[in-house]
Write a protein that holds these residues in place. Structure first.
Motif, PDB file in Angstrom:
ATOM      1  N   ILE A  63      10.709  34.857  71.826  1.00 12.43           N
ATOM      2  CA  ILE A  63      11.000  36.116  72.498  1.00 12.43           C
ATOM      3  C   ILE A  63      11.550  35.842  73.895  1.00 12.43           C
ATOM      4  N   VAL A  64      12.567  36.602  74.286  1.00 13.12           N
ATOM      5  CA  VAL A  64      12.993  36.628  75.680  1.00 13.12           C
ATOM      6  C   VAL A  64      12.800  38.064  76.180  1.00 13.12           C
ATOM      7  N   ALA A  65      12.180  38.197  77.356  1.00 11.30           N
ATOM      8  CA  ALA A  65      11.814  39.506  77.871  1.00 11.30           C
ATOM      9  C   ALA A  65      12.181  39.605  79.348  1.00 11.30           C
ATOM     10  N   THR A  66      12.386  40.851  79.807  1.00 10.07           N
ATOM     11  CA  THR A  66      12.723  41.105  81.201  1.00 10.07           C
ATOM     12  C   THR A  66      11.533  41.723  81.911  1.00 10.07           C
ATOM     13  N   ASP A  67      11.094  41.113  82.990  1.00 12.14           N
ATOM     14  CA  ASP A  67       9.921  41.555  83.751  1.00 12.14           C
ATOM     15  C   ASP A  67      10.156  42.945  84.332  1.00 12.14           C
ATOM     16  N   TYR A  68       9.304  43.905  83.941  1.00 10.48           N
ATOM     17  CA  TYR A  68       9.442  45.291  84.412  1.00 10.48           C
ATOM     18  C   TYR A  68       8.107  46.003  84.202  1.00 10.48           C
ATOM     19  N   PRO A  69       7.102  45.700  85.063  1.00 11.91           N
ATOM     20  CA  PRO A  69       5.758  46.276  84.867  1.00 11.91           C
ATOM     21  C   PRO A  69       5.788  47.806  84.839  1.00 11.91           C
ATOM     22  N   PRO A  70       4.957  48.431  83.980  1.00 15.95           N
ATOM     23  CA  PRO A  70       4.009  47.809  83.048  1.00 15.95           C
ATOM     24  C   PRO A  70       4.594  47.573  81.651  1.00 15.95           C
ATOM     25  N   HIS A  71       5.903  47.800  81.496  1.00 19.73           N
ATOM     26  CA  HIS A  71       6.506  47.625  80.173  1.00 19.73           C
ATOM     27  C   HIS A  71       6.550  46.150  79.774  1.00 19.73           C
ATOM     28  N   VAL A  72       6.909  45.308  80.727  1.00 16.18           N
ATOM     29  CA  VAL A  72       6.820  43.857  80.542  1.00 16.18           C
ATOM     30  C   VAL A  72       6.262  43.283  81.849  1.00 16.18           C
ATOM     31  N   ILE A  73       5.160  42.538  81.748  1.00 15.67           N
ATOM     32  CA  ILE A  73       4.510  41.978  82.933  1.00 15.67           C
ATOM     33  C   ILE A  73       4.500  40.464  82.786  1.00 15.67           C
ATOM     34  N   ALA A  74       5.426  39.808  83.460  1.00 10.20           N
ATOM     35  CA  ALA A  74       5.574  38.358  83.302  1.00 10.20           C
ATOM     36  C   ALA A  74       4.316  37.613  83.731  1.00 10.20           C
ATOM     37  N   ALA A  75       3.683  38.059  84.810  1.00 11.27           N
ATOM     38  CA  ALA A  75       2.516  37.361  85.341  1.00 11.27           C
ATOM     39  C   ALA A  75       1.358  37.324  84.353  1.00 11.27           C
ATOM     40  N   GLU A  76       1.335  38.275  83.417  1.00  9.69           N
ATOM     41  CA  GLU A  76       0.246  38.357  82.438  1.00  9.69           C
ATOM     42  C   GLU A  76       0.701  37.997  81.021  1.00  9.69           C
ATOM     43  N   GLU A  77       2.001  37.702  80.870  1.00 11.17           N
ATOM     44  CA  GLU A  77       2.585  37.552  79.531  1.00 11.17           C
ATOM     45  C   GLU A  77       2.197  38.743  78.666  1.00 11.17           C
ATOM     46  N   GLY A  78       2.302  39.914  79.246  1.00 15.49           N
ATOM     47  CA  GLY A  78       1.912  41.124  78.526  1.00 15.49           C
ATOM     48  C   GLY A  78       2.789  42.286  78.920  1.00 15.49           C
ATOM     49  N   GLY A  79       2.234  43.488  78.806  1.00 19.49           N
ATOM     50  CA  GLY A  79       2.961  44.713  79.075  1.00 19.49           C
ATOM     51  C   GLY A  79       3.118  45.527  77.803  1.00 19.49           C
ATOM     52  N   MET A  80       3.371  46.810  77.958  1.00 19.14           N
ATOM     53  CA  MET A  80       3.426  47.729  76.820  1.00 19.14           C
ATOM     54  C   MET A  80       4.417  47.285  75.754  1.00 19.14           C
ATOM     55  N   ASP A  81       5.659  47.099  76.159  1.00 19.90           N
ATOM     56  CA  ASP A  81       6.714  46.777  75.195  1.00 19.90           C
ATOM     57  C   ASP A  81       6.443  45.428  74.526  1.00 19.90           C
TER      58      ASP A  81
END
Length: 273
Positions: free
Chosen positions: A55-73
């Motif tokens: 997976i490649v994702a773009t950091d955009y809290p809370p949809h994608v939270i890089a610091a937690e490797e999480g987020g809604m999306d």
């Protein structure tokens, strides 16, 4: 030239037969055409059972939270992949780079993606979540918003780039606003509104609630009125394999029907209903 793959062997036979006479620009054009065929063949390879999905994702809290490797999306995507029997890894890159990596076959999935259409080597899933641009005001002020024109009566705060994102109806209204400010620190918007530094904040609802409730998921939402005067925007997932995208859509429908997506959202912003 050892290969047992019939389409690839056919390409090599074609090269032997026709490339030798070609020179200059025609040779370059021919090689570009052939490389495109080969890349398409690579990007369309089947996903094997239990294969780890990149997976490649773009950091955009809370949809994608890089610091937690999480987020809604990201959690919704990985939850569906888990139910399909696929572990996953994630790397965080800007949106344009993510789409390019998927198209080239350097990654399997990009999240989130918006308003993308299927093309060779790239296929968009059904929506995994809705982004909900919203105007927030203090409920005690009893503001009425039938449309965006009402923003002209307010001190407006929003995110950087909003004037280009929301179009002319938005900019016509905010050009007449008492004041208008685009800020980087969107996490401060709920508190700025509470302190009455501004009278209207424009932000995605989930982002607004996330930062307002970051320390307390039960924090009272009734202090705000949420005016849904913007159309919702569907966020999807981009794949480089059409059949895997189709399988993902089937599992996604079951995942959402079971309400698991709402459970993920409430994990980050608490209950809003």
């Amino acid at each position: 030239m050892p290969t047992g793959n019939t389409p690839v062997r056919g390409l090599f036979l074609l090269l032997n037969q026709y490339v030798a006479p070609l020179t200059g620009l025609f040779l370059i054009l021919f090689c570009c055409m052939i490389s495109g065929v080969l890349l398409s063949s690579v990007s369309a390879q089947d996903i094997s059972t239990g294969q780890t999905i990149r997976i490649v994702a773009t950091d955009y809290p809370p949809h994608v939270i890089a610091a937690e490797e999480g987020g809604m999306d990201l959690d919704i995507l990985r939850g569906v992949l888990d139910e399909m029997g696929h572990p996953s890894t994630v790397s965080f890159v800007p949106t344009k780079r993510a789409l390019a990596m998927v198209t080239r076959g350097d990654a399997d999935v990009a999240v989130p993606v918006f308003l993308e259409t299927d093309r060779d080597g790239y296929y968009t899933s059904d929506a995994i979540i809705e982004y909900k641009p919203t105007v927030f005001t203090l409920s005690k002020n009893q503001d009425k918003f039938r449309n965006l024109g009402a923003l002209s009566e307010h001190r407006v705060v929003t995110f950087i780039g909003a004037s280009g994102y929301f179009g002319t109806v938005f900019t016509n209204a905010t050009d007449k606003a008492i004041s208008y400010n685009e800020i980087n620190n969107v996490d401060a918007m709920p508190e700025l509104l509470l302190m009455e530094r501004y009278s209207a904040a424009v932000l995605d609802a989930n982002i607004f609630y996330y930062f307002y409730r970051k320390e307390n998921k039960n924090r009272d939402l009734s202090v705000f009125d949420a005016h849904a005067v913007f159309p919702k925007v569907e966020a999807s997932v981009g794949f480089n394999n059409k059949s895997f995208r189709d399988s993902f859509n089937q599992h996604l429908a079951k995942y959402r029907a079971a309400g698991k997506d709402h459970q993920v959202i409430e994990k980050y912003i608490g209950a809003t209903r």
